[in-house]
Scaffold this active site. Structure first.
Site, PDB file in Angstrom:
ATOM      1  CB  SER A 129      -9.101 -64.790 -62.061  1.00 54.04           C
ATOM      2  OG  SER A 129     -10.485 -65.002 -62.251  1.00 54.04           O
ATOM      3  CE  LYS A 184      -8.946 -61.222 -61.098  1.00 46.58           C
ATOM      4  NZ  LYS A 184      -9.115 -60.703 -59.796  1.00 46.58           N
ATOM      5  CG  HIS A 187     -10.467 -61.900 -65.530  1.00 44.93           C
ATOM      6  ND1 HIS A 187     -11.189 -61.846 -64.351  1.00 44.93           N
ATOM      7  CD2 HIS A 187     -10.548 -63.187 -65.946  1.00 44.93           C
ATOM      8  CE1 HIS A 187     -11.683 -63.030 -64.079  1.00 44.93           C
ATOM      9  NE2 HIS A 187     -11.308 -63.869 -65.027  1.00 44.93           N
ATOM     10  CG  ASN A 188     -11.971 -58.883 -61.837  1.00 43.86           C
ATOM     11  OD1 ASN A 188     -11.464 -59.916 -62.261  1.00 43.86           O
ATOM     12  ND2 ASN A 188     -11.944 -58.562 -60.567  1.00 43.86           N
ATOM     13  CD  GLU A 191     -15.907 -61.981 -62.418  1.00 49.68           C
ATOM     14  OE1 GLU A 191     -16.468 -61.742 -61.330  1.00 49.68           O
ATOM     15  OE2 GLU A 191     -14.695 -62.281 -62.501  1.00 49.68           O
TER      16      GLU A 191
END
Length: 484
Positions: A129, A184, A187-188, A191
């Site tokens: 990222s 990940k 994480h997104n 986001e």
């Protein structure tokens, strides 16, 4: 000629920048792309004077690498990853390592780890990222997969990763299987939530407070010096005052169509939260809001059909401080939900995720990097078995400090007719989480009435189920008890 330390397959922006990052940090890199002209461009324009070797066939590319071979793929997720693996395999030997640095679905990574392990090849799924700038100067990196690869890939990945406090690399081994890509993915998802919340704060300032772009930019800039300090708050301040290069006057933001795109990782986060039975309300709302934003023509028709307008309600007193509280508290809810999904997946799949370590590797390099990730790491360091982030004493006090302003902002926005889906979702989640007795007894009574799905009683132990013959016409037979 000395062999290369690592190979890079895929020379689009991310692959090229990661390769440049690796070389700058002392590694010799072989590069390959299925389009030969990209190899030519890279070697001609970017590689002169540097320790790169360019290749246009897989055999010579593989032969150029020191053993065990370490090959990083930066190609489109899905079938292209499998295609590259199939073409590489004839030239690999047991002990060689393939690292997928794209946004692959973690279930694909789980499959690839297992299939390649049987062939003696170690597969690593690594979240990366930070976008193109992060790839070049230092991203946050989340590797996981075949543990045998760990000692061979971490020295390179940690060297090229962003550095957090005390020069600590924002890269750590996450766990086995598809854990790296799962982390990940979450994480997104966070986001998505962060971006939606910031957009709602911006819109309240614009529509209710009637701030101009310069004033809003100043507010976000001020927020970025306190507890809301983060990359996304920082760039929001910059976006607001960016002038339109195609016009003599005005701001570019004001001429960008209100239709947001998405690439799928937010959707995957929501799907998996359902699979693990963990609420991800705020992020789900953010995903759906992007879908709704893309329906521009439909929204235009609906707007014309109803003719609604924002009510001219003047807020009492200074609102930006309360809006800051609402944004901060809502962000905490989003992170808390994301970490709870990771905890549930880790327990079910035996990954052993270190949530404190994950918070630390997100402190720099990545898109959601923010000041309070250090506080999240502290919370899970104090109590690795913490059942919910908002039960940590520090975050309990933070939420209580913001609660009145949070409620006032959401109530004001909705009362004015302003769309505030993510902030209201976060507040509703918090109220549900902290309410000892919910209305779900009615839901369960309805389920038992029409489907004989049974219920538990408040005056009996948990796990003991009952069925009521609500109409005095039933057979007394109930459905089997299970939860999806």
């Amino acid at each position: 000629m000395s062999k290369s330390d690592i190979g890079m397959v895929g020379l689009a922006v991310m692959g090229s920048n990661l390769a440049l990052n690796m070389e700058r940090n002392g590694f010799k890199v072989s590069v390959f792309n299925h389009r030969p002209e990209r190899v030519d461009y890279f070697m001609t324009e970017l590689a002169p004077g540097k320790r790169f070797e360019g290749y246009k066939d897989y055999r010579s590319f593989a032969e150029s690498l020191e053993r065990p071979r370490r090959i990083m793929l930066m190609v489109k997720a899905g079938a292209p990853v499998d295609g590259v693996i199939d073409q590489l395999l004839p030239y690999l030997e047991p002990g060689d390592i393939i690292i997928d640095g794209g946004n692959s679905n973690y279930l694909d990574t789980e499959r690839r780890v297992s299939e390649l392990y049987q062939k003696g090849i170690y597969f690593v799924g690594s979240g990366v990222s930070g976008g193109e700038e992060g790839a070049l100067h230092g991203p946050s990196i989340m590797p996981g997969g075949a543990v045998e690869a760990r000692e061979h890939v971490l020295p390179i990945l940690q060297k090229i990763a962003a550095k957090g406090p005390n020069d600590e690399p924002c890269c750590a081994w996450v766990g086995g299987g598809g854990s790296g890509h799962f982390v990940k993915m979450i994480h997104n998802g966070i986001e998505y939530g962060d971006m939606q919340l910031i957009a709602e704060a911006y819109f309240m300032m614009k529509q209710i407070l009637a701030y101009d772009n310069e004033k809003m930019s100043d507010v976000f800039g001020e927020w970025n010096t306190g507890r809301l300090e983060s990359y996304l708050i920082e760039i929001t301040s910059e976006i607001l005052r960016h002038r339109d290069p195609m016009a003599e006057e005005g701001y570019l933001l004001d001429r960008i169509l209100d239709a947001a795109g998405q690439k799928g990782t937010g959707k995957w986060s929501v799907i998996n939260s359902l699979e693990y039975g963990v609420p991800l309300n705020l992020i789900a709302t953010a995903v759906y809001e992007r879908s709704l934003s893309a329906m521009k023509e439909l929204r235009q028709k609906a707007s014309q059909a109803y003719g609604l307008h924002l009510l001219p309600i003047a807020p009492a007193g200074e609102l930006t401080g309360k809006l800051s509280d609402a944004l901060y508290a809502s962000k905490l809810v989003s992170y808390a939900q994301g970490f709870q999904v990771m905890s549930a997946a880790s327990e079910e799949r035996g990954w052993g995720l270190d949530l404190a370590a994950i918070a630390k590797i997100w402190r720099a390099g990545c898109i959601i990097r923010s000041q309070f990730l250090g506080k999240i790491a502290d919370a899970y360091t104090r109590d690795p078995q913490l059942s919910h982030l908002l039960l940590d004493p520090y975050f309990r006090e933070e939420i209580l400090d913001c609660l009145d302003g949070w409620r006032e902002v959401v109530a004001l926005g909705i009362g004015c007719g302003l769309t505030m889906p993510a902030m209201s979702s976060a507040l509703n989640y918090f109220h549900s989480l902290t309410t000892e007795t919910l209305s779900a007894n009615m839901l369960q009574a309805q389920r038992d009435y029409f489907g004989a799905h049974t219920f538990e009683r408040t005056d009996r132990p948990r796990g003991v189920f009952f069925h009521e013959d609500w109409t005095n016409t039933g057979s007394g037979v109930s459905s089997s008890v299970y939860n999806v």
